[in-house]
Design a protein around this motif. Structure first.
Motif, PDB file in Angstrom:
ATOM      1  N   GLY A 493      95.729   7.444 -32.376  1.00 39.67           N
ATOM      2  CA  GLY A 493      96.126   6.565 -32.757  1.00 39.67           C
ATOM      3  C   GLY A 493      95.593   6.188 -33.827  1.00 39.67           C
ATOM      4  N   GLY A 494      95.623   4.893 -33.971  1.00 31.53           N
ATOM      5  CA  GLY A 494      94.965   4.431 -35.759  1.00 31.53           C
ATOM      6  C   GLY A 494      96.302   3.822 -35.912  1.00 31.53           C
ATOM      7  N   MET A 495      95.514   2.983 -37.253  1.00 28.82           N
ATOM      8  CA  MET A 495      95.892   2.251 -38.075  1.00 28.82           C
ATOM      9  C   MET A 495      95.818   2.058 -39.440  1.00 28.82           C
ATOM     10  SD  MET A 495      97.367  -0.646 -36.785  1.00 28.82           S
ATOM     11  CE  MET A 495      97.497  -1.756 -37.938  1.00 28.82           C
ATOM     12  N   VAL A 496      96.597   2.378 -40.231  1.00 29.39           N
ATOM     13  CA  VAL A 496      96.891   2.413 -41.886  1.00 29.39           C
ATOM     14  C   VAL A 496      98.089   1.606 -42.666  1.00 29.39           C
ATOM     15  CG1 VAL A 496      98.092   4.073 -43.920  1.00 29.39           C
ATOM     16  CG2 VAL A 496      97.255   4.671 -41.449  1.00 29.39           C
ATOM     17  N   ALA A 497      97.689   0.568 -43.370  1.00 28.67           N
ATOM     18  CA  ALA A 497      97.845  -0.083 -44.387  1.00 28.67           C
ATOM     19  C   ALA A 497      98.373   0.306 -45.887  1.00 28.67           C
ATOM     20  CB  ALA A 497      96.740  -1.419 -44.712  1.00 28.67           C
ATOM     21  N   VAL A 498      98.998   0.664 -45.861  1.00 33.26           N
ATOM     22  CA  VAL A 498     100.328   1.157 -47.218  1.00 33.26           C
ATOM     23  C   VAL A 498     101.135   0.349 -47.758  1.00 33.26           C
ATOM     24  CG1 VAL A 498     102.272   2.407 -47.966  1.00 33.26           C
ATOM     25  CG2 VAL A 498     101.112   3.131 -45.434  1.00 33.26           C
ATOM     26  N   ASN A 499     100.547   0.166 -49.167  1.00 28.51           N
ATOM     27  CA  ASN A 499     100.532  -0.691 -50.280  1.00 28.51           C
ATOM     28  C   ASN A 499     102.214  -0.017 -50.966  1.00 28.51           C
ATOM     29  OD1 ASN A 499     100.538  -2.432 -52.775  1.00 28.51           O
ATOM     30  ND2 ASN A 499     100.815  -0.040 -54.592  1.00 28.51           N
ATOM     31  N   LEU A 500     102.891  -1.617 -50.568  1.00 32.15           N
ATOM     32  CA  LEU A 500     104.338  -1.519 -51.095  1.00 32.15           C
ATOM     33  C   LEU A 500     105.345  -1.049 -52.675  1.00 32.15           C
ATOM     34  CD1 LEU A 500     105.503  -4.436 -48.381  1.00 32.15           C
ATOM     35  CD2 LEU A 500     105.685  -1.841 -48.259  1.00 32.15           C
TER      36      LEU A 500
END
Length: 616
Positions: A493-500
Motif C-alpha cells: 500500500g501507501g499514499m501519494v499526494a498529487v498536484n492537481l
C-alpha cells in the motif's frame, strides 16, 4: 456437474451447490462441491478456517444476493441456511433473520419535546451526504462541517460501536445528515442511528444486500427521502425520518445486475449507476458469456419514474464465437458503473467511470470516463484510458474447462471502480480527476475529455492500484494505493499526494511497516476510499488500521487498530477486521467508519465505529 468458484473477486467465494437433496448434509455438500476450490490453489479463496469466521447469515447473503446467487437460486431457503450453518461451523438451525437479531434495547428511547418547544429536526446540522460528500465527489469535508481540526485528530477516542448482525463484510459507507447516521449492510438491512449515542432510530429490510451508500435528498414539499440501491438492481426511496418506504423500482432485468454505487441527487432527480456480477458468473463453463451492459438511469426523485436510461455500451450484445466446449459466446459486454456519478450542473452533465469488458470484442466504452447530458442522458464524450481490457473471473481458473469463457488476449482487469471527481483549481478552472486500478491517476478536460496529465501513482493489479477512491481539495489529490496480492510485507500500500494543476507528486509515503504478524487475511494494502478535512487525510487498510496523515507532509498523525472485539450499544457481538470499500465519514465533531471485510479472503468484521474527542 463440475463445481466452479465464481466469486473470486466479487463476493464471498462460496462453492457451487446442488438442490438435489431435500435435506442436504452440509458436510457432504462441502466435500463434493467445495473442497476442490477452497482447498485448492485458486487465488484469494477463503480457507475453511476463514469460512468458520463468518456468520452463517453472511454466507446465506452471498447465496441470495451476491456472488453465488445464481447457484443459490436453485436452493430452498432451508437448504441455503443448512449449508451456510455447516460452512460457518454452526449447528443446523442456527440461522436468524436480520430483524430477529435486533433487540428492543437497540432502539432510541422515545422522548417528547419540552413544553412549548418545537420538535427537533433530526436532519438539521452538519452533513457528509453520500459517498463523495458533495456533487463533485470531492470526499473533502469543510472545517466548519467537520467540527474536528488537525490538532484534534490525535485526541480522537472511541465513543460508541454498533454491531451489524449477520454480516462479515462492510456494506455501505456511513452517511451523516444532522443527528442521523445512515448505513446499509450486506444482508439488506439499512439502519438509521443517532450520531451521538449509536441508538437505533429505525431499521428497514431491503430485498437484497445494500452496498450502495444512502443519500438524503430534500423534495419540493420540504420532506426528505433516503435513496439507495440493492444487489438485485432495485432502487428505494424511504422517508428519511421514519424509514417508511415511499417507492421501489427495478432498473435492470439481467440476473446479475446490481447497484453498488451511491445515487447522485440533484434538483429533484437521482442518477443511478448500474453494475453487475456477470464478470464472476462467466467462470461457469456452460454459461453463455456475456450479455450485461452497464448503465446510468435518471429517475424522478419523488415518484421513481424513469426519465432516461443510457447504456455505457450502446451496441446490444451479439453472438460471436463458441468456446472450446461448444458454448455460445456473446459480446460486447461489461462497462459496469460501480461508483457514484459526479454532477457538473453548470455544464448540464454528469461524469461516470466504467469497468472492463467481460468478453470479446472489447468495447471502446470500457475502462473509460464518460460525460452524459443531465437532461437527456446523451453521451457527450468518452475518454478510454485502456483499450482491449476484456477479462472475467474465468481467467483465474487453472484448468482449460474453467478458462473456457476467458477472452482470448485477456486484459489485466484494470478497470475503474472509484468515482470520478470534479476539482476546482485555485484559478477557478475545473478538472475531472479519475483513478484507475492500473495505479494511474488522470486529469481530464471537463469540456472535451482530453487528457491534461496522468501520473503512475502506484502499481496496478486485479486487486491493485487506485481501487475505491481518493480525496481532492483545491490544489491536491490524496490517493491511497493497494497491491493486495503483493507477498512482501509492507509493500502492498501507501499514499501519494498529487498536484492537481500538473499531475506531479507532492509527497509519497510507503505503506506502514508490516503490522500483520502473519494473521490470516491481513494485508497492508490500502484500497478503501480516502477522506479528508483541512490539514488531514484519512485512509483505512486491509490490516484493520485507520490512519490519519498530515496533508502537507504525509506524516502519520493518528493510527488506530480496529481489529478488536467491541461492546456494542445494540448488544450484538462485533469485531473489526480489514477495511476495504467505504472510507471514513467526518461530520459534526465525529468520525464514523466501517471495519470488517470478509470478502476476498480478508479479515471479516461487522462493526460501525464512532470516534470523537470526548470519547465515551
Amino acid at each position: 456437474m463440475r463445481s466452479v468458484c465464481v466469486g473470486v473477486l466479487l463476493g464471498l467465494f462460496l462453492p457451487t451447490l446442488s438442490a438435489a437433496q431435500q435435506t442436504p448434509s452440509g458436510e457432504a455438500v462441502y466435500k463434493q462441491h467445495c473442497a476442490s476450490c477452497h482447498e485448492g490453489s485458486l487465488p484469494r479463496l477463503p480457507t475453511r478456517e476463514a469460512l468458520r469466521a463468518m456468520a452463517p447469515e453472511a454466507i446465506d447473503t452471498a447465496l441470495s444476493s451476491f456472488s453465488m446467487r445464481r447457484q443459490g437460486a436453485t436452493l430452498t431457503a432451508a437448504e441455503r441456511r443448512a449449508v451456510s450453518a455447516f460452512l460457518a461451523g454452526r449447528p443446523a438451525g442456527s440461522y436468524r433473520a436480520p430483524l430477529e437479531m435486533i433487540g428492543k434495547e437497540a432502539y432510541c428511547a422515545a422522548g417528547a419535546p419540552a413544553a412549548g418547544s418545537a420538535p427537533r429536526d433530526p436532519l438539521a446540522g452538519a452533513a457528509w451526504n453520500g459517498w463523495g460528500i458533495d456533487a463533485r465527489n470531492s470526499r473533502s469535508q469543510t472545517a466548519a462541517a467537520a467540527g474536528i481540526t488537525a490538532a484534534d485528530v490525535p485526541k480522537l477516542k472511541l465513543k460508541w460501536a454498533f454491531g451489524i448482525p449477520g454480516v462479515s463484510a462492510s456494506g455501505s459507507q456511513v452517511t451523516v445528515v444532522g443527528s442521523r447516521a445512515f448505513v446499509g449492510s450486506r444482508n439488506g438491512m439499512v439502519y438509521a442511528l443517532d450520531t451521538k449515542t449509536g441508538c437505533l432510530a429505525w431499521a428497514f429490510e431491503a430485498d437484497a444486500g445494500v452496498r450502495s451508500t444512502p443519500v438524503v435528498g430534500r423534495g419540493a414539499d420540504g420532506t426528505s427521502a433516503l435513496y439507495f440501491g440493492d444487489a438485485h438492481a432495485q432502487v428505494y426511496a424511504l422517508d428519511a425520518t421514519t424509514g417508511q418506504r415511499r417507492w421501489k423500482v427495478k432498473l435492470d432485468d439481467h440476473l446479475d445486475a446490481m447497484i453498488t454505487g451511491a445515487v447522485a441527487f440533484h434538483n429533484g432527480r437521482i442518477y443511478v449507476p448500474v453494475s453487475s456480477l456477470e464478470e464472476g458468473t462467466a467462470a461457469i463453463p456452460s454459461y453463455e458469456c456475456c450479455t450485461f451492459r452497464g448503465s446510468v438511469v435518471a429517475l424522478d426523485a419523488a415518484t421513481g419514474r424513469q426519465i432516461w436510461k443510457t447504456h455505457t455500451i450502446p451496441r446490444e450484445p451479439q453472438r460471436t464465437t463458441k468456446s472450446a466446449g461448444g458454448t455460445q459466446l456473446w459480446g460486447p459486454s461489461g462497462g459496469a458503473v460501480w461508483s457514484q456519478p459526479a454532477v457538473d450542473a453548470d455544464r448540464n452533465r454528469i461524469y461516470i467511470a466504467t469497468g472492463d469488458s467481460y468478453s470479446n470484442p472489447p468495447a471502446r466504452e470500457s475502462d473509460a470516463i464518460m460525460a452524459l447530458a443531465m437532461d437527456t442522458g446523451r453521451v457527450l464524450w468518452v475518454q478510454q484510458t485502456l483499450a482491449g481490457d476484456a477479462w472475467n473471473v474465468g481467467c483465474l481458473e487453472t484448468g482449460a474447462a474453467g478458462r473456457a469463457n476467458c477472452p482470448e488476449g485477456a486484459g489485466p482487469d484494470h478497470d475503474f471502480s472509484s468515482s470520478p471527481s470534479i476539482a476546482v483549481l485555485p484559478d477557478g478552472r475545473r478538472i475531472v480527476v479519475a483513478g484507475q486500478k492500473s495505479g494511474v491517476l488522470f486529469g481530464l478536460n471537463p469540456d472535451t475529455g482530453d487528457q491534461l496529465w496522468k501520473i503512475q501513482a502506484g502499481q496496478g493489479g486485479i486487486l491493485g492500484g487506485i481501487e475505491w477512491g481518493f480525496a481532492v481539495d483545491g490544489s491536491t489529490a490524496y490517493v491511497s494505493l493497494s497491491n493486495a496480492l503483493e507477498k512482501k510485507p509492507g509493500e502492498a500500500g501507501g499514499m501519494v499526494a498529487v498536484n492537481l494543476a500538473d499531475g506531479k507528486p507532492r509527497w509519497t509515503i510507503p505503506a506502514t511497516a508490516d503490522t500483520c504478524n502473519q494473521r490470516q487475511g491481513c494485508n497492508t494494502g490500502q484500497p478503501a476510499a480516502v477522506s479528508s478535512i483541512p490539514g488531514v487525510v484519512f485512509s483505512g487498510s486491509l490490516d484493520g488500521h485507520l490512519r490519519a496523515y498530515d496533508s502537507a507532509t504525509g506524516e502519520v498523525l493518528w493510527d488506530v487498530n480496529t481489529v478488536n472485539e467491541y461492546d456494542t450499544v445494540n448488544r450484538v457481538p462485533a469485531r473489526g477486521g480489514s477495511m476495504n470499500g467505504p472510507g471514513a465519514t467526518i461530520a459534526g465533531g465525529m468520525l464514523f467508519v466501517n471495519s470488517g471485510y470478509g470478502s476476498l479472503g480478508f479479515m471479516p468484521g461487522n462493526v460501525v465505529l464512532a470516534f470523537s474527542v470526548d470519547g465515551k
